[in-house]
Design an enzyme around this catalytic site. Structure first.
Site, PDB file in Angstrom:
ATOM      1  N   ASN A  82     -16.113   5.915 -38.928  1.00 51.35           N
ATOM      2  CA  ASN A  82     -16.687   6.494 -37.702  1.00 51.35           C
ATOM      3  C   ASN A  82     -15.612   7.269 -36.948  1.00 51.35           C
ATOM      4  O   ASN A  82     -14.470   7.369 -37.405  1.00 51.35           O
ATOM      5  CB  ASN A  82     -17.313   5.393 -36.837  1.00 51.35           C
ATOM      6  CG  ASN A  82     -16.287   4.350 -36.434  1.00 51.35           C
ATOM      7  OD1 ASN A  82     -15.301   4.649 -35.764  1.00 51.35           O
ATOM      8  ND2 ASN A  82     -16.497   3.112 -36.856  1.00 51.35           N
TER       9      ASN A  82
ATOM     10  N   ASP B 172     -19.089 -10.263 -37.304  1.00 47.78           N
ATOM     11  CA  ASP B 172     -18.753  -9.817 -35.948  1.00 47.78           C
ATOM     12  C   ASP B 172     -17.440 -10.497 -35.550  1.00 47.78           C
ATOM     13  O   ASP B 172     -17.399 -11.700 -35.266  1.00 47.78           O
ATOM     14  CB  ASP B 172     -19.886 -10.166 -34.969  1.00 47.78           C
ATOM     15  CG  ASP B 172     -19.671  -9.470 -33.633  1.00 47.78           C
ATOM     16  OD1 ASP B 172     -18.530  -9.469 -33.132  1.00 47.78           O
ATOM     17  OD2 ASP B 172     -20.638  -8.911 -33.097  1.00 47.78           O
ATOM     18  N   ILE B 173     -16.378  -9.710 -35.569  1.00 44.67           N
ATOM     19  CA  ILE B 173     -15.029 -10.269 -35.366  1.00 44.67           C
ATOM     20  C   ILE B 173     -14.902 -10.856 -33.956  1.00 44.67           C
ATOM     21  O   ILE B 173     -14.475 -11.999 -33.776  1.00 44.67           O
ATOM     22  CB  ILE B 173     -13.963  -9.172 -35.609  1.00 44.67           C
ATOM     23  CG1 ILE B 173     -14.102  -8.640 -37.033  1.00 44.67           C
ATOM     24  CG2 ILE B 173     -12.561  -9.714 -35.351  1.00 44.67           C
ATOM     25  CD1 ILE B 173     -13.291  -7.390 -37.316  1.00 44.67           C
TER      26      ILE B 173
END
Ligand code: CTP
Length: 418
Positions: free
Chosen positions: A221, A319-320
């Site tokens: 991204n 999800d860190i």
């Protein structure tokens, strides 16, 4: 930026080939808003002329303790009393030895000895810190005498800015080069920042992640990593030890920050989980890819000429932030977690919802398309009590405000480790 606005720095040059870098340093300090008074030893004048340093600093250079330009004939007192800091760059091995012994047979060493160590004395309203940037041959640097002098100078309250490694003017290679002007500038700027996170360990994630489709292609991204890198720098400036877990970006590592490069979300998670065991503050700025390719190929996917396109399947990434926020250390208050939210609309509602979903005490919202790749940003801080706007400013200025804000919160809740 004008990070040194209002600061008056005495730039001392002792003898060494690195004097040529002091010219660039002088310009850099002035460009950052400082006023600079140059003082040179006789040996320094063998390497660079006072004319050059006068032209760059726009002030007459001082070299002699008998300089009659000062009405009271005491340049060592006058010059040191008006300084916010004395920076010796380059500082030769000989000059270090002189400082150590309190010798005072030339203006620069006399001035260092005469500088106020504490504020509030008669005539002195402030202490004048001494910073040195050593520069010498690698054997001179490694010599026990130099190392001993360095240790004692540190105990005496001198800030030693370290040395660089690499090719030396003498043809040898090793430690002892003077740091580059840009590095010294960062160190001086950091020196003047308030040490609100002294003794803390800050963990930051930054940049995008890269999820492979095959060995030559992937999904990523537009995150530049600039916000996270600025936060890492601001945390280091505030006195913390900082670990920066960075996705693939081409940004220079901020001075003094330990960097771990990762590629995928999985790599980032592994690096973060280890570091989160010792950190007190976790700031997750990374734009972690939400999905990775479930059927990524070990070999390059080739066109077969039929016009068929590969059928990619996706699986959700861990999800860190949410998993660290659930860890016992975060739950017990030993680790303060801060999330970021890059939104494209409804910033307030999305940030509030995301804070609750991630289970973090503080979430910082920003509008992704308005900030990706830029040096500026505007932030919205969301916590259980409400919101706070940080209006558009440079990412470094915002990062310093955010770090001060986090320090305040931790102090208020007694979360600072001693
Ligand atoms: N984050 C994370 N791990 C993920 C996804 C996000 O650690 N797999 C962190 C980011 O670093 C950031 C926060 O969670 O601190 C929010 O990231 P964001 O991408 O805005 O949120 P998402 O969870 O992806 O939510 P959505 O896609 O709904 O916006």
């Amino acid at each position: 930026m004008n990070d040194l606005a209002g600061k008056h720095i005495v730039l001392g040059l002792s003898g060494g080939i690195a004097c040529y870098k002091a010219a660039e340093l002088c310009r850099a300090l002035i460009k950052e808003g400082a006023t600079v008074q140059v003082v040179m030893t006789e040996a320094a004048e063998q390497f660079i002329t006072p004319v050059t340093m006068q032209a760059l600093s726009n002030r007459p250079v001082y070299g002699s303790q008998w300089d009659a330009r000062e009405p009271n004939n005491m340049p060592h007192i006058n010059l040191s009393r008006e300084a916010d800091a004395i920076l010796i760059a380059p500082c030769s091995a000989d000059f270090m030895a002189k400082l150590l012994h309190g010798r005072a047979d030339d203006l620069l060493s006399l001035m260092c000895l005469a500088r106020p160590l504490t504020g509030g004395g008669s005539g002195n309203d402030k202490a004048v810190p001494l910073l040195i940037a050593p520069a010498m041959n690698r054997e001179m640097w490694a010599h026990p005498a130099t190392q001993r002098n360095m240790a004692q100078l540190t105990l005496d309250g001198t800030t030693i800015l370290g040395v660089g490694t690499g090719d030396q003017a003498c043809g040898e290679t090793g430690d002892g080069r003077m740091l580059e002007p840009a590095e010294l500038l960062q160190d001086i700027i950091a020196f003047f920042q308030p040490k609100v996170l002294a003794g803390q360990h800050v963990l930051v994630t930054a940049g995008p992640t890269y999820e492979a489709i095959d060995p030559v292609r992937g999904i990523t991204n537009l995150s530049s990593g600039k916000m996270g890198f600025a936060i890492a720098r601001a945390a280091h400036e505030a006195g913390a030890s900082v670990t920066l877990v960075a996705g693939p970006v081409h940004l220079p590592t901020p001075r003094g920050v330990a960097r771990i490069n990762v590629k995928s979300a999985q790599n980032m998670l592994e690096a973060v989980v280890g570091c989160a065991q010792v950190a007190n503050i976790f700031v997750a700025t990374a734009a972690v890819a939400d999905w990775r390719v479930a059927n990524s190929s070990d070999h390059k996917i080739k066109k077969d000429g039929s016009g068929a396109v590969p059928a990619l399947q996706f699986v959700e990434n861990p999800d860190i932030l949410a998993s660290v926020a659930q860890s016992p250390r975060a739950q017990s208050g030993e680790l303060f977690c801060v999330g970021f939210a890059a939104e494209s609309q409804d910033l307030l509602a999305n940030a509030q919802a995301k804070r609750l979903r991630k289970g973090v005490p503080l979430l910082v919202g920003n509008i992704g398309p308005d900030t990706f790749g830029q040096d500026n940003n505007a932030l919205l801080l969301v916590d259980a009590q409400g919101t706070q706007d940080f209006p558009r400013a440079s990412k470094l200025a915002l990062s310093r405000k955010l770090i001060a804000n986090i320090a305040c919160r931790m102090r208020a809740t007694g979360q600072f480790s001693s």
